[in-house]
Design an enzyme around this catalytic site. Sequence first.
Site, PDB file in Angstrom:
ATOM      1  N   GLU A  97       0.832  -1.203   0.000  1.00  0.00           N
ATOM      2  CA  GLU A  97       0.000   0.000   0.000  1.00  0.00           C
ATOM      3  C   GLU A  97       0.864   1.249   0.000  1.00  0.00           C
ATOM      4  O   GLU A  97       1.966   1.267   0.538  1.00  0.00           O
ATOM      5  CB  GLU A  97      -0.928  -0.024   1.221  1.00  0.00           C
ATOM      6  CG  GLU A  97      -1.970  -1.127   1.073  1.00  0.00           C
ATOM      7  CD  GLU A  97      -2.849  -1.355   2.294  1.00  0.00           C
ATOM      8  OE1 GLU A  97      -3.944  -1.899   2.128  1.00  0.00           O
ATOM      9  OE2 GLU A  97      -2.444  -1.011   3.417  1.00  0.00           O
ATOM     10  N   CYS A 110       3.495   8.598   0.987  1.00  0.00           N
ATOM     11  CA  CYS A 110       4.004   7.658   1.975  1.00  0.00           C
ATOM     12  C   CYS A 110       4.125   6.311   1.270  1.00  0.00           C
ATOM     13  O   CYS A 110       3.126   5.774   0.788  1.00  0.00           O
ATOM     14  CB  CYS A 110       3.028   7.585   3.154  1.00  0.00           C
ATOM     15  SG  CYS A 110       3.446   6.317   4.348  1.00  0.00           S
ATOM     16  N   CYS A 117       6.415  -7.168   6.848  1.00  0.00           N
ATOM     17  CA  CYS A 117       7.509  -6.654   7.675  1.00  0.00           C
ATOM     18  C   CYS A 117       7.947  -7.749   8.632  1.00  0.00           C
ATOM     19  O   CYS A 117       7.135  -8.559   9.079  1.00  0.00           O
ATOM     20  CB  CYS A 117       7.042  -5.433   8.458  1.00  0.00           C
ATOM     21  SG  CYS A 117       8.389  -4.597   9.343  1.00  0.00           S
ATOM     22  N   CYS A 121       6.762  -5.273  15.585  1.00  0.00           N
ATOM     23  CA  CYS A 121       6.351  -4.266  16.575  1.00  0.00           C
ATOM     24  C   CYS A 121       4.915  -4.602  16.997  1.00  0.00           C
ATOM     25  O   CYS A 121       4.043  -4.806  16.149  1.00  0.00           O
ATOM     26  CB  CYS A 121       6.419  -2.860  15.980  1.00  0.00           C
ATOM     27  SG  CYS A 121       8.078  -2.387  15.472  1.00  0.00           S
ATOM     28  N   CYS A 124       1.656  -2.608  15.608  1.00  0.00           N
ATOM     29  CA  CYS A 124       1.568  -2.258  14.182  1.00  0.00           C
ATOM     30  C   CYS A 124       0.845  -3.337  13.378  1.00  0.00           C
ATOM     31  O   CYS A 124       1.159  -4.527  13.498  1.00  0.00           O
ATOM     32  CB  CYS A 124       2.971  -2.044  13.624  1.00  0.00           C
ATOM     33  SG  CYS A 124       2.997  -1.601  11.880  1.00  0.00           S
ATOM     34  N   GLY A 168       6.922  -2.085   5.842  1.00  0.00           N
ATOM     35  CA  GLY A 168       8.299  -2.578   5.790  1.00  0.00           C
ATOM     36  C   GLY A 168       9.303  -1.676   6.480  1.00  0.00           C
ATOM     37  O   GLY A 168       8.985  -0.567   6.903  1.00  0.00           O
ATOM     38  N   GLU A 169      10.503  -2.193   6.587  1.00  0.00           N
ATOM     39  CA  GLU A 169      11.590  -1.452   7.225  1.00  0.00           C
ATOM     40  C   GLU A 169      12.602  -1.067   6.135  1.00  0.00           C
ATOM     41  O   GLU A 169      13.334  -1.928   5.636  1.00  0.00           O
ATOM     42  CB  GLU A 169      12.234  -2.342   8.303  1.00  0.00           C
ATOM     43  CG  GLU A 169      13.528  -1.843   8.871  1.00  0.00           C
ATOM     44  CD  GLU A 169      13.503  -0.396   9.382  1.00  0.00           C
ATOM     45  OE1 GLU A 169      12.570  -0.016  10.099  1.00  0.00           O
ATOM     46  OE2 GLU A 169      14.442   0.357   9.042  1.00  0.00           O
ATOM     47  N   SER A 200      12.111   6.555   7.427  1.00  0.00           N
ATOM     48  CA  SER A 200      11.741   6.261   8.811  1.00  0.00           C
ATOM     49  C   SER A 200      12.179   4.841   9.148  1.00  0.00           C
ATOM     50  O   SER A 200      11.981   3.918   8.364  1.00  0.00           O
ATOM     51  CB  SER A 200      10.227   6.396   8.965  1.00  0.00           C
ATOM     52  OG  SER A 200       9.851   6.092  10.288  1.00  0.00           O
ATOM     53  N   SER A 223      11.435   5.670  14.734  1.00  0.00           N
ATOM     54  CA  SER A 223      10.230   5.299  15.483  1.00  0.00           C
ATOM     55  C   SER A 223      10.692   4.867  16.864  1.00  0.00           C
ATOM     56  O   SER A 223      11.081   3.721  17.064  1.00  0.00           O
ATOM     57  CB  SER A 223       9.511   4.156  14.772  1.00  0.00           C
ATOM     58  OG  SER A 223       9.164   4.589  13.468  1.00  0.00           O
ATOM     59  N   LEU A 224      10.670   5.793  17.787  1.00  0.00           N
ATOM     60  CA  LEU A 224      11.281   5.554  19.093  1.00  0.00           C
ATOM     61  C   LEU A 224      10.288   4.908  20.074  1.00  0.00           C
ATOM     62  O   LEU A 224      10.526   3.838  20.593  1.00  0.00           O
ATOM     63  CB  LEU A 224      11.823   6.885  19.634  1.00  0.00           C
ATOM     64  CG  LEU A 224      12.811   6.806  20.786  1.00  0.00           C
ATOM     65  CD1 LEU A 224      14.044   6.019  20.403  1.00  0.00           C
ATOM     66  CD2 LEU A 224      13.196   8.214  21.233  1.00  0.00           C
ATOM     67  N   HIS A 225       9.205   5.600  20.336  1.00  0.00           N
ATOM     68  CA  HIS A 225       8.091   5.098  21.166  1.00  0.00           C
ATOM     69  C   HIS A 225       8.403   4.834  22.642  1.00  0.00           C
ATOM     70  O   HIS A 225       7.474   4.741  23.437  1.00  0.00           O
ATOM     71  CB  HIS A 225       7.454   3.844  20.562  1.00  0.00           C
ATOM     72  CG  HIS A 225       6.926   4.050  19.177  1.00  0.00           C
ATOM     73  ND1 HIS A 225       6.072   5.077  18.849  1.00  0.00           N
ATOM     74  CD2 HIS A 225       7.145   3.376  18.020  1.00  0.00           C
ATOM     75  CE1 HIS A 225       5.781   5.008  17.576  1.00  0.00           C
ATOM     76  NE2 HIS A 225       6.417   3.997  17.031  1.00  0.00           N
ATOM     77  N   ASN A 299      -3.317   4.554  16.227  1.00  0.00           N
ATOM     78  CA  ASN A 299      -4.430   4.063  15.424  1.00  0.00           C
ATOM     79  C   ASN A 299      -4.689   2.628  15.826  1.00  0.00           C
ATOM     80  O   ASN A 299      -3.883   1.753  15.511  1.00  0.00           O
ATOM     81  CB  ASN A 299      -4.074   4.152  13.940  1.00  0.00           C
ATOM     82  CG  ASN A 299      -3.707   5.571  13.582  1.00  0.00           C
ATOM     83  OD1 ASN A 299      -4.493   6.491  13.774  1.00  0.00           O
ATOM     84  ND2 ASN A 299      -2.485   5.765  13.110  1.00  0.00           N
ATOM     85  N   CYS A 342      -0.823   5.668   9.959  1.00  0.00           N
ATOM     86  CA  CYS A 342       0.384   4.974  10.422  1.00  0.00           C
ATOM     87  C   CYS A 342       0.041   3.661  11.075  1.00  0.00           C
ATOM     88  O   CYS A 342      -0.805   3.602  11.966  1.00  0.00           O
ATOM     89  CB  CYS A 342       1.107   5.776  11.495  1.00  0.00           C
ATOM     90  SG  CYS A 342       1.902   7.235  10.930  1.00  0.00           S
TER      91      CYS A 342
HETATM   92  N1  SAH Z   1       9.626   0.363   9.734  1.00  0.00           N
HETATM   93  C1  SAH Z   1       9.736   1.800   9.641  1.00  0.00           C
HETATM   94  C2  SAH Z   1       8.781   2.377   8.619  1.00  0.00           C
HETATM   95  C3  SAH Z   1       7.316   2.254   9.007  1.00  0.00           C
HETATM   96  S1  SAH Z   1       6.780   3.824   9.484  1.00  0.00           S
HETATM   97  C4  SAH Z   1       9.545   2.425  10.992  1.00  0.00           C
HETATM   98  O1  SAH Z   1       9.153   1.706  11.910  1.00  0.00           O
HETATM   99  O2  SAH Z   1       9.837   3.600  11.164  1.00  0.00           O
HETATM  100  C5  SAH Z   1       5.286   3.553  10.270  1.00  0.00           C
HETATM  101  C6  SAH Z   1       5.194   4.425  11.499  1.00  0.00           C
HETATM  102  O3  SAH Z   1       3.934   4.218  12.131  1.00  0.00           O
HETATM  103  C7  SAH Z   1       6.254   4.072  12.539  1.00  0.00           C
HETATM  104  O4  SAH Z   1       6.634   5.219  13.224  1.00  0.00           O
HETATM  105  C8  SAH Z   1       5.475   3.131  13.435  1.00  0.00           C
HETATM  106  O5  SAH Z   1       6.074   2.993  14.691  1.00  0.00           O
HETATM  107  C9  SAH Z   1       4.141   3.821  13.475  1.00  0.00           C
HETATM  108  N2  SAH Z   1       3.040   2.946  13.830  1.00  0.00           N
HETATM  109  C10 SAH Z   1       2.944   1.622  13.694  1.00  0.00           C
HETATM  110  N3  SAH Z   1       1.751   1.178  14.111  1.00  0.00           N
HETATM  111  C11 SAH Z   1       1.068   2.253  14.517  1.00  0.00           C
HETATM  112  C12 SAH Z   1      -0.244   2.449  15.017  1.00  0.00           C
HETATM  113  N4  SAH Z   1      -1.068   1.437  15.155  1.00  0.00           N
HETATM  114  N5  SAH Z   1      -0.614   3.710  15.313  1.00  0.00           N
HETATM  115  C13 SAH Z   1       0.220   4.750  15.122  1.00  0.00           C
HETATM  116  N6  SAH Z   1       1.458   4.627  14.633  1.00  0.00           N
HETATM  117  C14 SAH Z   1       1.881   3.394  14.340  1.00  0.00           C
END
Ligand code: SAH
Length: 349
Positions: A97, A110, A117, A121, A124, A168-169, A200, A223-225, A299, A342
């Site tokens: 997508e 995007c 992937c 995580c 996700c 994907g990464e 990212s 994507s730190l979190h 989300n 996201c």
């Molecule tokens: N693998 C890379 C590229 C994907 S970017 C990365 O992780 O950065 C997708 C972004 O959406 C990342 O920042 C991820 O952490 C975030 N993400 C994943 N699931 C999500 C969700 N359910 N709600 C909000 N953000 C989310």
Amino acid sequence: MVAEPGAKRDIRKLQLTELKEFFVAHGDKAFRAQQVHEWLWKKSAKDFDAMTNLSLATRQLLQEHFTINHIQVDTMQQSADGTIKNAVKLHDGLVVESVLIPTEKRITACVSSQVGCSLGCKFCATARLKRMRNLNPDEIYDQVAAIRQQSELFFGRPLTNIVFMGMGEPLLNYNNVIAAIDKITSPHGLNMAAKRLTVSTVGIAKMIIKMADDGVKFNLAVSLHAALNPTRSSIMPINDTNTLEDLAEALKYWYAKRKRKVTYEYVVWEGINDKPSDAEALLKFCKHVPCKVNLIEYNPIEDGEFRQAGDAALQMYQHLLESNGITTRIRKSRGKDIDAACGQLANKT
Ligand code: SAH
């Protein structure tokens, strides 16, 4: 490159020099390669018949030897907020997508870098899909080219930004992502400025160091979190082998070369990272290199046990970071109604 007998080669895997060699070997002029190259990349030709400034014989010659594995936008959904999600079919039938996100000032594409992937995580939706394969450079390029067309067609405005935040990464498909970016930024491709591109990543330290060494010109988002190892490891398995300390070292190395702020993507979840001590840890992490923080909306995904923290937690984060000089934005999601936001990309269409 040796083709199996009878098998046609994907023409966009050839460099311009190889294309020149092909034409010379077939008794044609080398400059023919330039014309074909322009059709393949700049003009996004989907088949050889579209190459109208080539003779019929040349088109047939190409047809005999090569295929153009162009992506196909299978379905397109538009959100109430204008966001467009494309289900993109690849030549082998797999689907990824891509998303067009319009705002007042920008139109952002995007794009995906892998089918599925492998990182797992916990929050996700894409992580629920098995990683099937890496995308080829042309498949990444085509996603951008298609959104660029949609941008003109539906909004009458040019595409301004590209983020590698789809499925994907990107740093686990590094060579193909870099090859795609080379074409996207080339005057022989889409001629977009590298500073308009953001890759990212979950933060694979050794690849961040490689990117710095390669002197890339695009921006980096991580994507730190979570900024505490036990918390981050509990939601992002990559953190087990790639700790926050490894990440910090890599980011320092990156910043010393690239000298552009790093963006941290950060979701605040109830009961996971919503305490003042979590925000303090983030502030401490933010001191490693100049950075900005995007507090992104969660989300919800199907059967997910995560809940977005309330406004008070977000404001607590924002206040702490901002009062220490770190630009912090609370970002609302776009395209949620069509699962385009996201972490929602999961081929549900
Ligand atoms: N693998 C890379 C590229 C994907 S970017 C990365 O992780 O950065 C997708 C972004 O959406 C990342 O920042 C991820 O952490 C975030 N993400 C994943 N699931 C999500 C969700 N359910 N709600 C909000 N953000 C989310």
